[in-house]
Scaffold this active site. Structure first.
Site, PDB file in Angstrom:
ATOM      1  CE  LYS A 129      -2.024   1.381   3.785  1.00  0.00           C
ATOM      2  NZ  LYS A 129      -3.079   1.389   4.969  1.00  0.00           N
ATOM      3  CE  LYS A 143       0.047   6.489   5.041  1.00  0.00           C
ATOM      4  NZ  LYS A 143      -1.095   6.256   5.512  1.00  0.00           N
ATOM      5  CG  ASP A 177      -4.586   5.407   3.707  1.00  0.00           C
ATOM      6  OD1 ASP A 177      -5.492   5.868   3.769  1.00  0.00           O
ATOM      7  OD2 ASP A 177      -3.743   5.197   4.864  1.00  0.00           O
ATOM      8  CG  ASN A 200      -4.135   8.933   5.446  1.00  0.00           C
ATOM      9  OD1 ASN A 200      -3.011   8.489   4.569  1.00  0.00           O
ATOM     10  ND2 ASN A 200      -4.239   8.385   6.577  1.00  0.00           N
ATOM     11  CD  GLU A 207      -6.223   2.691   4.953  1.00  0.00           C
ATOM     12  OE1 GLU A 207      -5.885   2.917   6.113  1.00  0.00           O
ATOM     13  OE2 GLU A 207      -5.525   1.628   4.442  1.00  0.00           O
ATOM     14  CD  GLU A 240      -6.315   5.214   9.687  1.00  0.00           C
ATOM     15  OE1 GLU A 240      -5.637   6.157   9.763  1.00  0.00           O
ATOM     16  OE2 GLU A 240      -6.441   4.769   8.711  1.00  0.00           O
ATOM     17  CG  ASP A 252      -4.847   1.293  15.787  1.00  0.00           C
ATOM     18  OD1 ASP A 252      -4.553   0.453  16.712  1.00  0.00           O
ATOM     19  OD2 ASP A 252      -4.208   2.202  15.133  1.00  0.00           O
ATOM     20  CG  HIS A 266      -4.779   1.572  11.263  1.00  0.00           C
ATOM     21  ND1 HIS A 266      -4.295   2.290  12.474  1.00  0.00           N
ATOM     22  CD2 HIS A 266      -4.536   2.293  10.310  1.00  0.00           C
ATOM     23  CE1 HIS A 266      -3.722   3.385  12.280  1.00  0.00           C
ATOM     24  NE2 HIS A 266      -3.904   3.376  10.825  1.00  0.00           N
TER      25      HIS A 266
END
Length: 363
Positions: free
Chosen positions: A160, A162, A194, A196, A220, A246, A269, A296
Site C-alpha cells: 500500500k 499513500k 490510502d 487518509n 482506504e 482506524e 486498531d 491498522h
C-alpha cells in the site's frame, strides 16, 4: 495475586526519512508503553500517540487497576472505560486504555504460561500481512526501493502507498506514483492506496475510476472517515474495496460505520479502540454483518488476536511501527513470504529492550 501499579514510559523516535500522507506530515513517532505486573510476571502493552497518553495512564488508570485481579480483564476493561466518562474516551484516554488492556492480556497469558494466540484460541496458524508505507514525501526511487523490498525481497504479495497529496491537490502526481508502484511490483501483486480522507466525494470517485486501470483493489479512506454517507457513495460507485475504521475509539463507532454500509472491509486498531478486548468485540460485530477486518498499524500488538479471529483479511505491516517494534523488542515477527506466525514464547512473545532504547525515552 494482585496487580501492582503500572509502570509507564514514553519514547520518541525520529523517522528514517521525512514522511507525509494526504493530510498530515511528521518526522517523529511517539510510543507509550505500559508494563503491568503482579510481582511474579510482567505484561507489556503499548500505543502510539502524544506523551499525554502516558500522563493519563500514570495519573488516572494506574491507581484504578492497582490491587485488582489480573485475570479479570473484562472487569478491568469495563472499569477503565466507565472511569473516563467525564474525561472523554476518544483520543488520549482511549490510547491509554488500549495500552493497558494489551499489557493485561500479555500478563494473563504469561501467568498461564501460554502464547497469547493459544490463550485466545487460534483460528489460523498464519496471518497474511501487507507492506504499508509509500509516503507522499518519497521520491520515485525511494518508493520503488521500498516496494521492491517487500514484494521481491521479502515475498509479501500485497502493498500500500499513500495518495491524496496536499489534501487532494496533486492528483496527477498521485496517479503517476500509483503507475510507478505497479511497474515495480509487477502484475500479480495486490496494490492498495490510502488517501487518509484527502479527497472530496466526487473527486474520490474520479480518482477511483483511474485506479482501476492499475488494478488497485483497496481504496482506504477516499474521503474522511467521519463522512459515512460519503464513504457509502464512493463504495457504491467503485469496483475496488473501500475501507476505513482506524479512528474507531469504541465499539459504537464500528457499529455506526457498519450500519451505514460505509466499508467493504473494516479496519480496527487495538492501540486506539480499547485494546484487544474491544478489538475482538469489533471483529465479531463485523463478522455478524458479513465483513472481514484488517488490523491498522502496530502489527506486533495485533498479531495474536488477528490469528484468533476467523474473519481476518490481513494485518498492516506499517513501516514506521515495524521499524520501532523491531528496535524495541526481542522476538519480532518475520513477514517473509507474506504471513506471520504469532505463536512463539509466552504472552505476545516480545521482550522490551529497555537499556537499548533508553536514548529515545522522553518520560
Amino acid at each position: 495475586m494482585k496487580l501492582l501499579r503500572p509502570l509507564v514510559s514514553v519514547y520518541t523516535v525520529p523517522t528514517d526519512a521525512p514522511e507525509a500522507d494526504g493530510t498530515l506530515a511528521w518526522d517523529t513517532t511517539t510510543m507509550v508503553i505500559a508494563e503491568v505486573s503482579t510481582g511474579e510476571e510482567t505484561g507489556t502493552g503499548w500505543t502510539y500517540g502524544p506523551a499525554a497518553v502516558g500522563d493519563f495512564l500514570t495519573e488516572h488508570l494506574g491507581p484504578l487497576v492497582e490491587g485488582r485481579d489480573p485475570l479479570d480483564i473484562p472487569a478491568l476493561h469495563d472499569a477503565m472505560c466507565r472511569s473516563v466518562r467525564n474525561a472523554g474516551r476518544p483520543g488520549i484516554a482511549a490510547g491509554a486504555i488500549s495500552a493497558l488492556d494489551i499489557a493485561l492480556w500479555d500478563l494473563k497469558a504469561r501467568l498461564l504460561e501460554l502464547p497469547l494466540a493459544r490463550l485466545l484460541g487460534v483460528a489460523r496458524e498464519r496471518v497474511p500481512v501487507y507492506g504499508s508505507g509509500g509516503f507522499t514525501t518519497y521520491h520515485d526511487t525511494h518508493l520503488a526501493a521500498q516496494l521492491n523490498g517487500w514484494v521481491h525481497g521479502q515475498g509479501i504479495p500485497r502493498v500500500k502507498l499513500k495518495i491524496g497529496e496536499s489534501w487532494g491537490r496533486a492528483v496527477a502526481r498521485d496517479l503517476s506514483r500509483v503507475r510507478t508502484a505497479r511497474e515495480v511490483i509487477g502484475p500479480d501483486a495486490e496494490l492498495y492506496v490510502d488517501a487518509n480522507g484527502a479527497y472530496t466525494r466526487k473527486q474520490a470517485v474520479r480518482v477511483g475510476g483511474a485506479l482501476v486501470e492499475e488494478g488497485v483493489g483497496w481504496f482506504e479512506e477516499p474521503v474522511s472517515s467521519d463522512d459515512l454517507t460519503g464513504l457509502r457513495l464512493v463504495r457504491d460507485a467503485l469496483v475496488c474495496d473501500v475501507t476505513a475504521g482506524e479512528y474507531g475509539y469504541d465499539l459504537p463507532y464500528f457499529a455506526r460505520m457498519i450500519a451505514a454500509g460505509a466499508v467493504d472491509c473494516l479496519q480496527i486498531d487495538a492501540t486506539r479502540c480499547g485494546g484487544l478486548t474491544e478489538f475482538l468485540r469489533a471483529a465479531a460485530l463485523a463478522q455478524a454483518h458479513g465483513l472481514e477486518v484488517s488490523t491498522h498499524c502496530a502489527p506486533h500488538a495485533h498479531a495474536a488476536a488477528a490469528a484468533s479471529i476467523p474473519n481476518i483479511r490481513h494485518m498492516e505491516w506499517f513501516h514506521d511501527h515495524v521499524r520501532i517494534e523491531d528496535m524495541f523488542f526481542d522476538g519480532a515477527l518475520d513477514p517473509t513470504g507474506g504471513t506471520v506466525r504469532p505463536q512463539a514464547g509466552v504472552g505476545h512473545g516480545l521482550t522490551l529492550r529497555t537499556e537499548d532504547v533508553e536514548e529515545y525515552r522522553v518520560a
